[in-house]
Design a protein around this motif. Sequence first.
Motif, PDB file in Angstrom:
ATOM      1  N   MET A 167       0.833  -0.741  -0.090  1.00  0.00           N
ATOM      2  CA  MET A 167      -0.005   0.115  -0.313  1.00  0.00           C
ATOM      3  C   MET A 167       0.548   1.373  -0.245  1.00  0.00           C
ATOM      4  O   MET A 167       0.489   2.052  -0.735  1.00  0.00           O
ATOM      5  CB  MET A 167      -0.941   0.046   1.170  1.00  0.00           C
ATOM      6  N   GLU A 168       2.275   1.178   0.485  1.00  0.00           N
ATOM      7  CA  GLU A 168       2.526   2.448   0.561  1.00  0.00           C
ATOM      8  C   GLU A 168       3.470   2.324  -0.437  1.00  0.00           C
ATOM      9  O   GLU A 168       3.736   3.705  -0.833  1.00  0.00           O
ATOM     10  CB  GLU A 168       3.881   2.450   1.923  1.00  0.00           C
ATOM     11  N   ALA A 169       4.565   1.203  -1.286  1.00  0.00           N
ATOM     12  CA  ALA A 169       4.514   1.708  -1.995  1.00  0.00           C
ATOM     13  C   ALA A 169       3.572   2.051  -3.696  1.00  0.00           C
ATOM     14  O   ALA A 169       4.055   2.933  -4.256  1.00  0.00           O
ATOM     15  CB  ALA A 169       5.183   0.280  -2.888  1.00  0.00           C
ATOM     16  N   GLU A 170       2.324   1.504  -3.391  1.00  0.00           N
ATOM     17  CA  GLU A 170       1.571   2.047  -5.004  1.00  0.00           C
ATOM     18  C   GLU A 170       0.313   2.655  -4.542  1.00  0.00           C
ATOM     19  O   GLU A 170       0.498   3.496  -5.615  1.00  0.00           O
ATOM     20  CB  GLU A 170       1.093   0.435  -5.092  1.00  0.00           C
ATOM     21  N   ILE A 171       0.024   2.759  -3.328  1.00  0.00           N
ATOM     22  CA  ILE A 171      -0.860   3.715  -2.886  1.00  0.00           C
ATOM     23  C   ILE A 171      -0.368   4.775  -2.841  1.00  0.00           C
ATOM     24  O   ILE A 171      -1.443   6.249  -3.164  1.00  0.00           O
ATOM     25  CB  ILE A 171      -2.199   2.832  -2.245  1.00  0.00           C
ATOM     26  N   ALA A 172      -0.508   5.022  -1.064  1.00  0.00           N
ATOM     27  CA  ALA A 172       0.681   5.961  -0.915  1.00  0.00           C
ATOM     28  C   ALA A 172       0.726   7.465  -1.926  1.00  0.00           C
ATOM     29  O   ALA A 172      -0.082   8.853  -1.843  1.00  0.00           O
ATOM     30  CB  ALA A 172       1.050   6.115   0.283  1.00  0.00           C
ATOM     31  N   PRO A 173       1.630   6.670  -2.348  1.00  0.00           N
ATOM     32  CA  PRO A 173       2.360   8.396  -4.030  1.00  0.00           C
ATOM     33  C   PRO A 173       1.634   8.915  -4.227  1.00  0.00           C
ATOM     34  O   PRO A 173       1.001   9.843  -4.418  1.00  0.00           O
ATOM     35  CB  PRO A 173       3.090   7.084  -4.761  1.00  0.00           C
ATOM     36  N   LEU A 174       0.104   7.964  -4.409  1.00  0.00           N
ATOM     37  CA  LEU A 174      -0.869   8.731  -4.915  1.00  0.00           C
ATOM     38  C   LEU A 174      -2.124   9.807  -4.713  1.00  0.00           C
ATOM     39  O   LEU A 174      -2.814  10.697  -5.548  1.00  0.00           O
ATOM     40  CB  LEU A 174      -1.467   8.088  -5.935  1.00  0.00           C
ATOM     41  N   PHE A 175      -1.627   9.602  -3.112  1.00  0.00           N
ATOM     42  CA  PHE A 175      -2.730  10.900  -2.701  1.00  0.00           C
ATOM     43  C   PHE A 175      -1.497  11.816  -2.060  1.00  0.00           C
ATOM     44  O   PHE A 175      -2.170  12.681  -1.159  1.00  0.00           O
ATOM     45  CB  PHE A 175      -2.961  10.529  -1.074  1.00  0.00           C
ATOM     46  N   ALA A 176      -0.028  11.768  -2.110  1.00  0.00           N
ATOM     47  CA  ALA A 176       1.133  13.061  -1.410  1.00  0.00           C
ATOM     48  C   ALA A 176       0.225  14.640  -1.926  1.00  0.00           C
ATOM     49  O   ALA A 176       0.600  15.696  -1.117  1.00  0.00           O
ATOM     50  CB  ALA A 176       2.241  12.947  -1.858  1.00  0.00           C
ATOM     51  N   ASP A 177      -0.204  14.414  -2.744  1.00  0.00           N
ATOM     52  CA  ASP A 177      -0.348  16.344  -3.880  1.00  0.00           C
ATOM     53  C   ASP A 177      -1.757  16.483  -2.823  1.00  0.00           C
ATOM     54  O   ASP A 177      -1.877  17.385  -2.598  1.00  0.00           O
ATOM     55  CB  ASP A 177      -0.608  16.086  -5.056  1.00  0.00           C
ATOM     56  N   LEU A 178      -2.560  15.456  -3.133  1.00  0.00           N
ATOM     57  CA  LEU A 178      -3.922  15.740  -2.283  1.00  0.00           C
ATOM     58  C   LEU A 178      -3.634  16.308  -0.966  1.00  0.00           C
ATOM     59  O   LEU A 178      -4.641  17.140  -0.621  1.00  0.00           O
ATOM     60  CB  LEU A 178      -5.501  14.541  -2.959  1.00  0.00           C
ATOM     61  N   GLY A 179      -2.608  14.973  -0.085  1.00  0.00           N
ATOM     62  CA  GLY A 179      -2.795  15.673   0.902  1.00  0.00           C
ATOM     63  C   GLY A 179      -2.285  16.828   1.374  1.00  0.00           C
ATOM     64  O   GLY A 179      -2.790  17.976   1.920  1.00  0.00           O
ATOM     65  N   GLN A 180      -1.185  17.186   0.683  1.00  0.00           N
ATOM     66  CA  GLN A 180      -0.297  18.401   0.874  1.00  0.00           C
ATOM     67  C   GLN A 180      -1.773  19.790   0.358  1.00  0.00           C
ATOM     68  O   GLN A 180      -1.315  20.494   1.225  1.00  0.00           O
ATOM     69  CB  GLN A 180       0.548  18.605   0.006  1.00  0.00           C
ATOM     70  N   GLN A 181      -2.298  19.673  -0.487  1.00  0.00           N
ATOM     71  CA  GLN A 181      -3.688  20.160  -0.716  1.00  0.00           C
ATOM     72  C   GLN A 181      -4.757  20.649   0.807  1.00  0.00           C
ATOM     73  O   GLN A 181      -4.709  21.869   1.296  1.00  0.00           O
ATOM     74  CB  GLN A 181      -4.113  20.180  -2.486  1.00  0.00           C
ATOM     75  N   MET A 182      -5.102  19.273   1.068  1.00  0.00           N
ATOM     76  CA  MET A 182      -6.068  19.655   1.929  1.00  0.00           C
ATOM     77  C   MET A 182      -5.188  20.168   3.295  1.00  0.00           C
ATOM     78  O   MET A 182      -6.173  20.940   3.329  1.00  0.00           O
ATOM     79  CB  MET A 182      -6.506  18.069   1.670  1.00  0.00           C
ATOM     80  N   GLU A 183      -4.408  20.031   4.093  1.00  0.00           N
ATOM     81  CA  GLU A 183      -3.264  20.376   4.881  1.00  0.00           C
ATOM     82  C   GLU A 183      -3.257  22.199   4.406  1.00  0.00           C
ATOM     83  O   GLU A 183      -3.332  22.685   5.273  1.00  0.00           O
ATOM     84  CB  GLU A 183      -1.874  20.023   5.005  1.00  0.00           C
ATOM     85  N   GLU A 184      -3.225  22.458   3.432  1.00  0.00           N
ATOM     86  CA  GLU A 184      -2.647  23.483   2.962  1.00  0.00           C
ATOM     87  C   GLU A 184      -4.051  24.447   3.082  1.00  0.00           C
ATOM     88  O   GLU A 184      -5.166  25.385   3.500  1.00  0.00           O
ATOM     89  CB  GLU A 184      -2.383  23.959   1.573  1.00  0.00           C
ATOM     90  N   LEU A 185      -5.656  23.577   2.483  1.00  0.00           N
ATOM     91  CA  LEU A 185      -6.692  24.051   2.751  1.00  0.00           C
ATOM     92  C   LEU A 185      -7.489  24.372   4.242  1.00  0.00           C
ATOM     93  O   LEU A 185      -7.796  25.468   4.542  1.00  0.00           O
ATOM     94  CB  LEU A 185      -7.719  23.395   2.038  1.00  0.00           C
ATOM     95  N   LEU A 186      -7.130  23.449   4.705  1.00  0.00           N
ATOM     96  CA  LEU A 186      -7.500  23.620   6.281  1.00  0.00           C
ATOM     97  C   LEU A 186      -6.892  24.315   7.244  1.00  0.00           C
ATOM     98  O   LEU A 186      -6.913  24.140   7.868  1.00  0.00           O
ATOM     99  CB  LEU A 186      -7.518  22.359   7.583  1.00  0.00           C
ATOM    100  N   SER A 187      -5.654  24.729   6.681  1.00  0.00           N
ATOM    101  CA  SER A 187      -4.880  25.216   7.615  1.00  0.00           C
ATOM    102  C   SER A 187      -4.690  26.747   7.409  1.00  0.00           C
ATOM    103  O   SER A 187      -4.293  27.846   8.236  1.00  0.00           O
ATOM    104  CB  SER A 187      -3.080  25.528   7.594  1.00  0.00           C
ATOM    105  N   GLY A 188      -5.263  27.326   6.815  1.00  0.00           N
ATOM    106  CA  GLY A 188      -6.231  28.468   6.551  1.00  0.00           C
ATOM    107  C   GLY A 188      -7.847  29.029   7.367  1.00  0.00           C
ATOM    108  O   GLY A 188      -8.440  29.985   7.430  1.00  0.00           O
ATOM    109  N   TYR A 189      -8.275  27.541   8.016  1.00  0.00           N
ATOM    110  CA  TYR A 189      -9.451  27.305   9.699  1.00  0.00           C
ATOM    111  C   TYR A 189      -9.014  28.221  10.649  1.00  0.00           C
ATOM    112  O   TYR A 189      -7.758  27.692  10.672  1.00  0.00           O
ATOM    113  CB  TYR A 189     -10.174  26.315   9.124  1.00  0.00           C
ATOM    114  N   SER A 190      -9.434  28.727  11.525  1.00  0.00           N
ATOM    115  CA  SER A 190      -9.202  28.872  12.528  1.00  0.00           C
ATOM    116  C   SER A 190      -9.422  27.713  13.899  1.00  0.00           C
ATOM    117  O   SER A 190     -10.508  26.750  12.708  1.00  0.00           O
ATOM    118  CB  SER A 190     -10.257  29.943  13.047  1.00  0.00           C
TER     119      SER A 190
END
Length: 164
Positions: free
Chosen positions: A106-129
Amino acid sequence: MSNQASDREALLQANLQLGRELSARTLMFHAAVSDRVGLSAVEHKALDLLSRAGTLTAGQLAELTGLTTGAITGLVDRLEKAGFVRRDRDPSDRRKVVIQPVLEKMEAEIAPLFADLGQQMEELLSGYSDQELAIIQDFVSRSIAVLQAETTKLSENPASAETP
């Protein structure tokens, strides 16, 4: 209807429509991920639930997903064939079989497909109080409970889902 009531109704309807859009976009994203790794979207999401829950029996996975045990058997067969899970004997009760996710695959084949999404969602959430994050967390948690209950209801009573 007062202006305030109609404004609230409009907000409620807009949020319900946004929920539908979010659901559709989420499903399409997971379908694309699933396709990339050779799984169905249901197999991929069941694997995700299993990986977070740890080792489970087929019955426990059925309960967690809201799917029937028959559906889970076929799903686990396909995940095992793809190398994402393995069946092992339960160390505490050798009569039971447990399903164990193969985290390395899973780490080798699936996790890399979520890297960009995870980063973008973290940035999105960081804008909230902190207060807004707590409200979002409450809404998402309650939504999960509603969806899990509705999935179970549909799985347990398939006839009630049919339209007359």
